[in-house]
Write an enzyme that holds these catalytic residues in place. Structure first.
Site, short mmCIF file in Angstrom:
data_model
loop_
_atom_site.label_atom_id
_atom_site.label_comp_id
_atom_site.label_asym_id
_atom_site.label_seq_id
_atom_site.Cartn_x
_atom_site.Cartn_y
_atom_site.Cartn_z
N CYS A 158 15.25 -56.08 -61.41
CA CYS A 158 14.05 -56.36 -62.18
C CYS A 158 13.05 -57.21 -61.39
CB CYS A 158 14.42 -57.13 -63.44
SG CYS A 158 15.59 -56.29 -64.47
N ARG A 199 12.43 -53.10 -55.09
CA ARG A 199 13.63 -53.78 -55.58
C ARG A 199 14.54 -52.85 -56.37
NH1 ARG A 199 12.68 -59.55 -55.95
NH2 ARG A 199 14.09 -59.70 -57.69
N TRP A 250 15.42 -52.91 -64.36
CA TRP A 250 16.63 -52.21 -63.90
C TRP A 250 17.65 -52.45 -64.99
CZ3 TRP A 250 21.71 -53.12 -62.17
CH2 TRP A 250 22.25 -52.18 -61.28
N ASN A 277 13.91 -61.62 -66.18
CA ASN A 277 14.93 -61.17 -65.21
C ASN A 277 16.19 -61.96 -65.46
OD1 ASN A 277 13.02 -59.61 -64.00
ND2 ASN A 277 12.97 -60.75 -62.07
N GLY A 278 17.35 -61.32 -65.23
CA GLY A 278 18.62 -62.04 -65.38
C GLY A 278 19.31 -61.62 -66.66
N GLU A 331 29.38 -49.76 -41.38
CA GLU A 331 27.95 -49.79 -41.69
C GLU A 331 27.33 -48.38 -41.59
OE1 GLU A 331 26.06 -51.71 -43.09
OE2 GLU A 331 24.03 -51.19 -42.48
N LYS A 351 25.43 -46.68 -44.69
CA LYS A 351 24.03 -46.22 -44.60
C LYS A 351 23.93 -44.77 -45.04
CE LYS A 351 22.09 -48.96 -44.53
NZ LYS A 351 22.37 -50.35 -44.42
N GLU A 405 24.38 -44.51 -48.84
CA GLU A 405 23.25 -45.09 -49.58
C GLU A 405 22.04 -44.16 -49.56
OE1 GLU A 405 22.99 -49.87 -49.28
OE2 GLU A 405 22.88 -48.86 -47.37
N HIS A 430 46.89 -42.99 -39.28
CA HIS A 430 47.76 -43.51 -40.33
C HIS A 430 47.38 -42.98 -41.71
CE1 HIS A 430 49.75 -46.00 -37.44
NE2 HIS A 430 48.63 -46.63 -37.11
N LYS A 481 17.50 -53.36 -54.21
CA LYS A 481 17.42 -54.13 -52.98
C LYS A 481 18.08 -55.49 -53.14
CE LYS A 481 15.79 -54.93 -48.81
NZ LYS A 481 16.59 -54.27 -47.75
C1 G6P Z 1 22.44 -54.47 -52.27
C2 G6P Z 1 21.72 -53.56 -51.30
C3 G6P Z 1 22.50 -53.49 -49.98
C4 G6P Z 1 22.70 -54.90 -49.43
C5 G6P Z 1 23.43 -55.78 -50.44
C6 G6P Z 1 23.49 -57.24 -50.01
O1 G6P Z 1 23.62 -53.88 -52.70
O2 G6P Z 1 21.58 -52.26 -51.85
O3 G6P Z 1 21.76 -52.72 -49.06
O4 G6P Z 1 23.41 -54.85 -48.23
O5 G6P Z 1 22.73 -55.76 -51.69
O6 G6P Z 1 22.19 -57.77 -50.05
P1 G6P Z 1 21.76 -59.13 -49.39
O7 G6P Z 1 20.32 -59.30 -49.76
O8 G6P Z 1 22.63 -60.20 -49.99
O9 G6P Z 1 21.97 -59.00 -47.92
#
Ligand code: G6P
Length: 590
Positions: free
Chosen positions: A2, A27, A75, A101-102, A467, A471, A474, A490, A585
């Site tokens: 949000c 966001r 959101w 928010n929250g 990672e 990626k 995502e 394994h 985000k």
């Molecule tokens: C969300 C995002 C990820 C990110 C994670 C941690 O899940 O979608 O891409 O890595 O938060 O975010 P931060 O801001 O704590 O690095």
């Protein structure tokens, strides 16, 4: 997640608010809305599910007049994605509008109580109780500050909210408790937002609110109080982000722009205040035990840091997932050091890990991109990534910036000062890796049809395998798994059949020969090997050649083609890489 934006000043609020919402889009959200007070002291709200652009097309928006207003991107957490649940929410008499928010943890209890006194609720959200509470208390007190003081005493949970009232049409109010809220100071106008990016085109002078603070804004005045009503003087900060750094420039997506920005970002990350770096080094050396924590991509950076600290400085480190931190109750103590890693500095899981660590007596340091964020304020010392705003939901440049900071710390801790200067070559090496774009795009266009991808690497390449898989998941929604190369045999080798793509991270270092053997095992079972290395091999069906570099830099160079692969897989599958479905985000709920 949000986003909040608020405006009070001499200009028409709705277009400024709409612009703010556009900048908050990154966001992640599923509905949006705007509310203003007009000259006849009437509250007008336009809101709906869908994108900000859809909201902008609504004809009612043209009729939204007023010089004070609030806006929101939602959101969904409490209640489905419906226009009733979108913010702003109004009180029964339509005299108060709020955006929030929250999570208000005691909202059911408050709602029951308010309904008992005749309030009618329209939405299923926890947020709506705030509008009704403000209306009820204000009717009694007829004073904004004491109303707010009363209202926040009733709310439990983590929240930031902004509100406007018809009775005070030139005022906007807000409150913060464990969720970000920033004031933007303009000339004869003021702003309130959950993220300074929302108003960055209008002013770069900000005041970050702390927990348990209230704010009253008019076009000329900003007054901040604690929850007890004491006036607080807070300094304004000039933020370095410029509007230019939030534009996509010539790139089709923010994600691609941010991938390209890495050639500068990796160097910016090295430009730290030497006193802060010394502080970190001393703290790590003096700690009884060092812990690292983070989520998602930041967690992967922490995993890599563990390997670097261990191999370069012989300092054992424990990496704890922030979302699992509750498991470690009682494990940390006064001699412990926790380094929290986060791009946003607002991830609820990370903040709650930090809170728990502090409660156990541990010292907390952090590595953060967003200056002024909650995590920075909760830490004894922070090293900022310095890579500018990252808009694409998936972390790219913030990740390689984190890696550069850890490289620097590991070399300092290991007394390998002669190698520190080599870190400055990363900019030109990343630039070379960016030159792989056409090759990676062409390859990805051919192979994106696969249903499953595997990413493998040993030692410092293992976190990069994790990672790379994250990626790809995502951005393109392709199933992918990352693992230590030696673990393939394994279990996961059972999944390899003709043509299954396996990305093998294998630059020439101590792990080279063993990883190549693992790649051969996959190839013998029909797997399609995508080798990422500085050294070609006939084992690779596709060869992505990264430049030869000092070993400590290979993870940064591997990250670039992996990010591009994920980006072009999303493009090939006609997905928007900037805003992946279901993701946000900055995840501000646990
Ligand atoms: C969300 C995002 C990820 C990110 C994670 C941690 O899940 O979608 O891409 O890595 O938060 O975010 P931060 O801001 O704590 O690095």
């Amino acid at each position: 997640m949000c986003g909040i934006m608020g405006y009070v000043g001499g200009r028409e609020a709705s277009s400024i608010l709409l612009d703010g919402l556009r900048r908050l889009e990154y966001r992640g959200y599923d509905s949006a809305g705007i509310g203003t007070i007009d000259s006849k002291h009437k509250l007008n709200v336009v809101k709906d599910v869908g994108k900000v652009e859809q909201l902008a097309q609504k004809t009612e928006l043209g009729g939204l007049r007023g010089i004070a207003g609030i806006a929101h991107t939602r959101w969904a957490t409490h209640g489905g994605v419906t226009s009733e649940n979108a913010h702003p929410h109004l009180s029964c008499k339509q005299e108060v509008a709020i955006v929030h928010n929250g999570i208000i943890e005691n909202y059911l209890e408050l709602r029951q109580e308010l309904e008992g006194r005749g309030h009618r609720f329209i939405s299923e959200t926890d947020s709506e109780v705030i509008a009704h509470l403000i209306e009820e208390v204000y009717e009694r007190k007829k004073d904004l500050l004491s109303t707010l003081i009363d209202v926040v005493q009733r709310l439990k949970g983590a929240y930031a909210f902004a509100a406007i009232l018809v009775d005070a049409p030139n005022v906007m109010v807000g409150a913060r408790q464990d969720a970000p809220l920033v004031v933007g100071l303009g000339k004869s106008e003021n702003f309130l937002a959950s993220d300074a990016l929302a108003f960055i085109g209008n002013t770069d002078r900000v005041v970050f609110l702390d927990n348990r603070e209230l704010v009253l804004l008019t076009e000329k005045n900003v007054k901040i109080y604690d929850f007890a009503g004491n006036l607080i003087q807070k300094p304004a900060t000039q933020i370095a982000w410029e509007l230019g750094s939030v534009s996509r420039r010539e790139f089709e997506h923010y994600t691609l722009k941010e991938i390209h920005e890495q050639k500068d970002a990796v160097l910016q990350a090295l430009r730290q205040d030497p006193r802060s770096v010394d502080y970190f080094v001393d703290a790590v050396q003096g700690a009884g035990k060092v812990y690292l924590t983070g989520c998602g991509t930041s967690f992967h950076a922490a995993l890599l840091a563990k390997l670097l600290f261990t191999s370069y400085a012989k300092i054992p480190v424990e990496v704890l997932l922030s979302s699992e931190f509750e498991q470690y109750e009682g494990m940390l103590d006064e001699k412990s050091l926790l380094i929290a890693v986060s791009q946003s500095g607002e991830t609820a899981d990370v903040l709650s890990a930090v809170k728990a660590a502090k409660k156990m007596g541990a010292r907390v340091l952090s590595i953060v991109n967003a200056m002024g964020s909650t995590l920075v304020r909760e830490s004894a010392c922070t090293l900022l990534n310095n890579c500018g705003p990252e808009i694409g939901v998936a972390a790219t440049k913030s990740f390689t910036a984190q890696l550069m900071i850890f490289n620097m710390l590991a070399l300092r801790l290991g007394h390998r000062d002669d190698e520190l200067s080599e870190l400055w070559s990363t900019g030109s090496l990343v630039e070379k890796a960016l030159g792989l774009e056409d090759q990676v795009r062409e390859m990805t266009e051919r192979i994106h049809v696969a249903n499953d991808f595997y990413f493998v690497g040993r030692s410092i390449h293992h976190p990069l395998a994790l990672e790379g898989a994250l990626k790809l998941k995502e951005l393109s929604y392709i199933h992918a798994e990352g693992m230590a190369a030696g673990e393939l045999k394994h279990g996961s080798l059972a999944l390899i059949s003709e043509g299954v793509p396996v990305v093998v991270l294998n630059p020439e270092d101590a792990t080279y020969a063993d990883t190549l053997s693992n790649a051969s095992e996959v190839k013998a079972r029909g797997g399609r090997i995508i080798g990422v290395s500085n050294k070609p091999s006939k084992v690779y069906d596709e060869y992505i050649e990264i430049p030869a570099a000092p070993p400590v830099l290979y993870p940064v160079l591997e990250a670039v083609p992996l990010q591009m692969m994920a980006y072009y897989a999303a493009i090939s599958r006609q997905q928007n890489p900037d805003y992946p479905r279901n993701l946000a985000k900055s995840v501000t709920v646990k």
